[in-house]
Design an enzyme around this catalytic site. Structure first.
Site, PDB file in Angstrom:
ATOM      1  N   GLY A  32       0.810  -1.213   0.000  1.00  0.00           N
ATOM      2  CA  GLY A  32       0.000   0.000   0.000  1.00  0.00           C
ATOM      3  C   GLY A  32       0.844   1.263   0.000  1.00  0.00           C
ATOM      4  O   GLY A  32       1.915   1.332  -0.621  1.00  0.00           O
ATOM      5  N   SER A  33       0.383   2.261   0.722  1.00  0.00           N
ATOM      6  CA  SER A  33       0.987   3.598   0.658  1.00  0.00           C
ATOM      7  C   SER A  33       2.375   3.701   1.285  1.00  0.00           C
ATOM      8  O   SER A  33       3.013   4.752   1.168  1.00  0.00           O
ATOM      9  CB  SER A  33       0.051   4.616   1.322  1.00  0.00           C
ATOM     10  OG  SER A  33      -1.148   4.731   0.589  1.00  0.00           O
TER      11      SER A  33
END
Length: 312
Positions: A32-33
């Site tokens: 993810g981020s």
């Protein structure tokens, strides 16, 4: 290196066999981020963006190859630090696509995200990276916010260690020795320091990692929330991640927290993994006697020292 739920190795009666594995090196997940610092780093290293440049994230989404990539809200013009601070998918997409694709892709290799971490423990996974000759803009965009690649917690820790070490990559190890480890200069020290400074805004009262704040210390990090892949797409189960470095003034510790399938109403990394990261970093920094480096704490220490000298 900790796994929970765990088991007592001296009493394995009625313990499910899946608990035996060391999830930090065996289990892979889409990060993810926590990958967004790479998009910033690549743009700075290539020169397509400078530290003072802004990214236009209006109108709060971008269309890439017929695909709509949104942000939670339209934040307009963002600095590179704000792209990380507010975890902008639009911002990371535009940064990743601002350079030739080979430039961005090579950074994943140089950061050790497609190889073993170096710990040399039995059962370690090298992650999953779909090597291919041609990459679409949409696939590059997905990589910029941590989809389309699977890594282990150890690989993610190595990436953040490289950032904290001023762009120098070394294999991880669980044994402390006097032997020099092979090093690889991934990016310049200036670029690594710039990205580290930008990530500090994440662990602030306005950042997505505000729950990771440790009083007295300057920390830098990034939240991550990814949906688990299922047959034909993505389901409704999540993996929460928080990776960070501290203290910013003289990096000593990297901590990566991965929470697999969080339960309850909170399923974002900033709500679950971030507080855990903060507690671990707080105790670790104190156990290692790392002095506080936050401005308010330094002022207090200076006043104490002046007071002591007056007494003497």
């Amino acid at each position: 290196m900790v796994n929970s739920p765990s088991f007592n190795p001296n009493n394995r009666v009625n313990v499910p066999i899946h608990r035996y594995r060391n999830r930090a090196i065996t289990d892979t997940f889409e990060p993810g981020s926590t990958m967004k610092p790479l998009a910033v780093m690549n743009a700075l290293d290539y020169g397509s963006y400078g530290t003072l440049d802004l990214v236009d994230t209006s109108p709060g989404f971008v269309r890439i190859g017929g695909r709509r990539i949104p942000d939670p809200k339209n934040r307009g013009m963002l600095s590179l630090a704000d792209v990380l601070k507010y975890s902008s998918n639009v911002g990371s997409t535009k940064l990743a696509l601002s350079t030739p694709k080979d430039s961005f892709l090579s950074l994943f290799y140089r950061m050790g995200l497609v190889d073993s971490s170096g710990v040399d423990l039995v059962g370690e996974s090298a992650g999953l990276f779909n090597e291919q000759r041609r990459w679409s803009d949409s696939e590059i965009a997905s990589l910029s916010f941590g989809y389309g690649i699977s890594v282990t917690a150890a690989q993610l820790a190595r990436m953040y260690t490289t950032i904290g070490a001023g762009g120098i990559s070394r294999p991880l190890s669980i044994v402390k020795t006097d032997f020099a480890k092979p090093t690889d200069k991934v990016v310049s020290e200036d670029v690594a320091r710039d990205v580290l400074s930008m990530m500090e805004s994440v662990i602030s009262t306005e950042g997505s990692g505000k729950n990771a704040i440790v009083k007295g210390y300057r920390l830098a990090g990034k939240t991550g929330t990814s949906q688990k892949a299922t047959a034909g797409g993505y389901g409704h189960d999540y993996v929460n991640t928080f990776a960070g470095i501290g203290p910013v003034s003289n990096p000593r510790i990297v901590t990566v927290v991965v929470i697999n399938d969080p339960k309850g109403d909170y399923y974002y990394g900033g709500e679950t993994a971030a507080p855990t990261f903060g507690k671990i970093m707080q105790q670790t920094l104190r156990l290692l006697n790392v002095p506080p480096d936050a401005a308010d704490q330094q002022i207090q220490l200076a006043e104490i020292k002046r007071g002591s000298s007056n007494v003497n």
